[in-house]
Write a protein that holds these residues in place. Structure first.
Motif, short mmCIF file in Angstrom:
data_model
loop_
_atom_site.label_atom_id
_atom_site.label_comp_id
_atom_site.label_asym_id
_atom_site.label_seq_id
_atom_site.Cartn_x
_atom_site.Cartn_y
_atom_site.Cartn_z
N UNK A 40 12.28 7.63 0.13
CA UNK A 40 11.87 9.03 0.06
C UNK A 40 12.02 9.50 -1.38
N UNK B 134 13.83 -2.91 7.95
CA UNK B 134 13.35 -1.54 7.75
C UNK B 134 13.57 -1.14 6.29
N UNK C 273 13.01 1.87 3.63
CA UNK C 273 12.70 3.29 3.53
C UNK C 273 12.81 3.77 2.09
N UNK D 23 7.99 12.96 -0.58
CA UNK D 23 7.09 11.95 -0.03
C UNK D 23 7.89 10.78 0.47
N UNK D 24 7.44 10.17 1.56
CA UNK D 24 8.12 8.99 2.09
C UNK D 24 7.13 7.86 2.33
N UNK D 25 7.63 6.66 2.28
CA UNK D 25 6.82 5.52 2.72
C UNK D 25 6.36 5.75 4.14
N UNK D 26 5.16 5.32 4.47
CA UNK D 26 4.73 5.36 5.87
C UNK D 26 5.58 4.42 6.72
N UNK D 27 5.69 4.73 7.99
CA UNK D 27 6.24 3.75 8.91
C UNK D 27 5.23 2.61 9.06
N UNK E 54 0.66 4.07 -2.88
CA UNK E 54 0.31 5.47 -2.60
C UNK E 54 1.39 6.42 -3.13
N UNK E 55 2.66 6.03 -2.98
CA UNK E 55 3.74 6.86 -3.54
C UNK E 55 3.55 7.00 -5.05
N UNK F 201 0.82 -1.22 0.00
CA UNK F 201 0.00 0.00 0.00
C UNK F 201 0.84 1.26 0.00
N UNK G 279 2.63 0.56 10.71
CA UNK G 279 1.79 0.98 11.83
C UNK G 279 2.02 0.10 13.07
N UNK G 280 2.00 0.75 14.20
CA UNK G 280 2.27 0.05 15.48
C UNK G 280 1.67 0.90 16.57
#
Lengths: 338, 338, 338, 338
Positions: free
Chosen positions: D240, D236, D238, D248-252, D135-136, D131, D254-255
């Protein structure tokens, strides 16, 4: 012109203010000190290499004609008398909270200042000088978010000592929210209610901890404040303002962002002194600057001190009744509607 | 003891420093000013109500025995001569970047200071006084994250004027990263390479924008720095340090957190002056405090100014060659290894 | 074995569930449909190319021996009768909220199921299947944060239509918090109180908006829930759990992180369907999987539906009285303490 | 119509796909399996209670007329032959990466598919179904941020085993960025350069870790990718994207957001399988859905597999030379420009 301070009370908070006036801020100087412990007063002069007279009591210090402004950092119950004496002498006063320990006491200061005819007093509610709160207020006052409807706040300390009492949750801890929140939303309180959730296992045996307070304002704003003084994890002040068009929150305290041991984390402060260190600097600098430029202080007024005292009394009553307690102020002197 | 400043150059940056010494900081005073535009110098005295002499040139100002420290905020090409004259006179110097416009010039200052035998010079690399960088350095020096291996940085300005040149991307913009990063990781650079990505449509016609620079250090650390001076969205300084056990990043600039119009957002600065305003205060306060307490400044040295000049020269060469250009320093005088 | 569904009610939510069973999930099939609007039922069969019978009413659909499970997505007031009929026939039931429109109705379903002797019913409280809430519950149940003491929640919708009523703030909106929060903290409610803040200018004229509800539990947990159905900025569900050792919050909905126009921002949803789309998938998949593997559903029970009904009734009473209204449940059948 | 899969290779990844087709996704069924370890193939049938034939080899499995699509999850070097055989038989193929171990091999598949005249092959580059990346891409394609100029990426694993080789940093790890990034920016690569920073103390003795790769595209986009396979702290990913109007960056991932022990933190994953679990589901579901609806797969093509192979080869060359290595593709068949 340098603003010359006489300091009444050379305990911890007194020394911090002396330190910042002497070594950090611009335009102020400590020229007189007193403390009921005279040894302490003398030590302070030596510690900070002050060029200052040591006085036996507040009266004689106030009488020193080289003193422009009295910094009141003595024991709370002593504040009222010193402030009244300073006003009597026509001197500026920066008084740490509380302005007085009773609403009547605070009102007597209001009346003395009104009678004097010109602002002399500033109360040490430093949060109004915190950048986060200032930004919140600017955003509210810009009307960009519409009218504020609700505030959700939390005041959390990692822990408190044995001497901490139930009442202190109101008159020592909540007091900061009491002052800053009505200023933030330009409104007056009408009631306060305490709610006691389940006690944390870390609560002192004589204490209820955490507590929740619900404040309501003339304009209908409802404010929830969590006061949790043994929250363990840190010193954490939160404030969310819910408006008609959106919400705003205080920033988190800036900290480097680390990724380590499967955690993405920032630091939470544990020492309350760090949280508002800039605000403490700013409030005294503003006191100095405002007097130098305009001849009177511009910060929290004696009337604000009175509001805090009345609201605090109602909050303490609600800790007993757990009912909604009304908050009734006497008429606000025009003096404070500049 | 108050540190008495003589200011050489009363343009924008000069006035800002005069303002903070006079109205914000503690322990300093401006007692002399000069500028090639004498009118400007006189105006400053009036504007800030200084009790200061106006001198026709730097030489006469330096000769004033009431002046302890020279604040050099003149045009860049004039810095070297003023700094050398101040050292000759045995006076402290706070010199805005660049220390000199050539590596040779910077080296001549290093040699003069070494000959003098005691530190006099501090260069105005304010980022070392930014809380975020300070926290990063503390974390690196604590070894809690292991050795640093890579840094990923960005230096973004919303836009630049027509007078901005290709070289300025290095000697005016990247220069801040050049100084702060080797300090951060306690290492020296060995090479720099420029890479030119696709130009933004907002680039000045004579300019390459953005640019990427790859710096390598003696210890093998690889540093990527994006320099993007027409990024439009804001003034944004980023620095991520990747270590053996984890990573750390500069905090975002604190801002209230708002929810509005389907966005959860914080503010990004657009004015670079806001970003490091505390750091500017801190660097001058530290210069004052260090001299008052230890007799010499503790901030960025003339040697740091020399490193910046040599690295900057190599960066500008690489803008032409797009090759990896070596960075070779002469031997570091023991004087700077205190 | 494929679980064969008969769907009662082919309106919007019915079609969504048919869509997910048919095209997204594994192990289920829609084999029968009915709706008071027979045309709608027929259209659905065509729209999703179902191999399904169209029945004139729920009774005949339930009687179809090829139907294993009844999916109740009809108008709320019709739920109770259909669920009771399904239990009577010994068929599984997935019933959208509300299980019944009265506490008595919900209790009659509980009694029927207990009499049947085996779980058949699952209520469509999908939040328990949201990853965020699941993670919160795991963290609470791990005891790593100590006992939960307070919950601070918000349920915000961008806007609601004219048909939205004051009561719906409780039985249509708050109902989700009512279900998920007692599950989250493994506790039962004892009281609820409504508080009415200043009305937003966007409130429907017949409505109070926003509203705050204070729920208390047997264990003393105090829960504050803001219900704000014309908050304008987005659909936003917040839940913070304050425990003895620390706090936990729901994650923000993941979104790309952008920097543009002086804002660092992520997106806030405006469409509630997006928020819990995975949870909707998960609840039905779990219903299918649990029945296939264990012979009975494992999700929210008829008893949970009863709790929701009783609590909802008390909440609506408090909207009238603005007093703390008690929440009294009858004895919980052992049947539900597996 | 159910899409009937024949699975070639029943190791770990094969079993995961069988699990999702059988128990999670909609519209697919595993009807045939084979593995060089026949025992493994038989076990899988039993483990997932499949109604599936066990074949001695890929050829016989492909020949089974009840099989619609071949899922290739065997050992990498075996992929090419199986895919070519499947195309020869006119069957759909979902092939895990790599499509082939050489650029020539990948090209032979491209040619076979072109000759067949209709798309049959999808390569298992699942990130395009994540996702965050989706979105990016939507944001880039919306042109709201202007043209992309630079990408800053990181691919970090907590650790790798002894069998991990230098080349795998490219053809097993970087390969995911290689595929997803050119798709993201709709551009082709022209060169790649490896840079070797200081080695982490956790690097395997035969390995360089971390590594940095610089990719450039036809359009001039410069991409920096950090590959760090013993980063210790977590898994991880990443990315940008720096564009002309913003970033724009990838979301972290969710947690829940916790405050505990003086830290405000969210969780970082340590298991890579968790990171893209939804993407794995989505890619296979899309493969099934696209074939059922349009008669051909819509995901990453054989041509994308060829691009990955050519770029990977150049990356491995640069690991030896540390020079900028050109990436040259043969002409793209019109077939892939639909």
């Amino acid at each position: 012109m340098t603003l010359r301070f006489g300091v009444v009370g050379t305990g911890a908070i007194g020394r911090e203010h002396i330190q910042r006036i002497t070594n950090t801020l611009s335009g102020g100087e400590v020229v007189a000190v007193t403390d009921i412990n005279q040894e302490s007063a003398r030590n302070v002069v030596h510690q900070f290499q002050l060029n200052a007279n040591v006085y036996p009591d507040d009266k004689s210090l106030i009488a020193d004609t080289s003193v422009d402004a009295i910094l009141v950092t003595s024991w709370g119950p002593a504040h009222q008398a010193t402030v009244l004496a300073a006003i009597e002498a026509g001197k500026y006063v920066f008084c740490e909270k509380p302005l007085a320990t009773t609403a009547e006491g605070a009102l007597s200061i209001v009346e003395a200042e009104v009678k004097h005819g010109r602002r002399l007093v500033q109360v040490g509610f430093m949060r109004r000088y915190d950048r986060g709160y200032v930004k919140l207020k600017e955003a509210i006052d810009s009307h960009e978010f519409g009218a504020p409807l609700m505030l959700h706040c939390a005041h959390r300390n990692p822990e408190v000592g044995e001497q901490y009492t139930l009442e202190m949750a109101v008159n020592d801890t909540l007091i900061h929210e009491i002052d800053v929140l009505h200023w933030l939303v330009n409104d007056d309180y009408t009631s306060i209610r305490a709610i006691f959730p389940r006690k944390t296992k870390y609560a002192l045996s004589h204490m209820q901890d955490p507590q929740i307070f619900i404040l309501e304002t003339v304009g209908g704003i409802v404010i929830t404040v969590e006061v949790f003084v043994n929250c363990k994890y840190g010193y954490d002040i939160q404030c969310e303002v819910v408006c008609e068009e959106g919400t705003m929150r205080l920033p988190e305290v800036p900290s480097i962002i680390s990724r380590k041991d499967a955690k993405l984390s920032t630091e939470v402060l544990t020492d309350w002194k760090q949280r508002f260190i800039d605000a403490y600097d700013n409030e005294i600098q503003d006191f100095i600057d405002a007097i130098r430029k305009t001849g009177q202080p511009q910060g929290p007024t004696a009337w604000d001190g009175y509001i805090a005292a009345v609201t605090s009394d109602a909050g303490i009553r609600s800790q007993q009744t757990l009912e909604k307690e009304p908050i009734q102020l006497c008429n606000k002197p025009d003096f404070y509607n500049h």
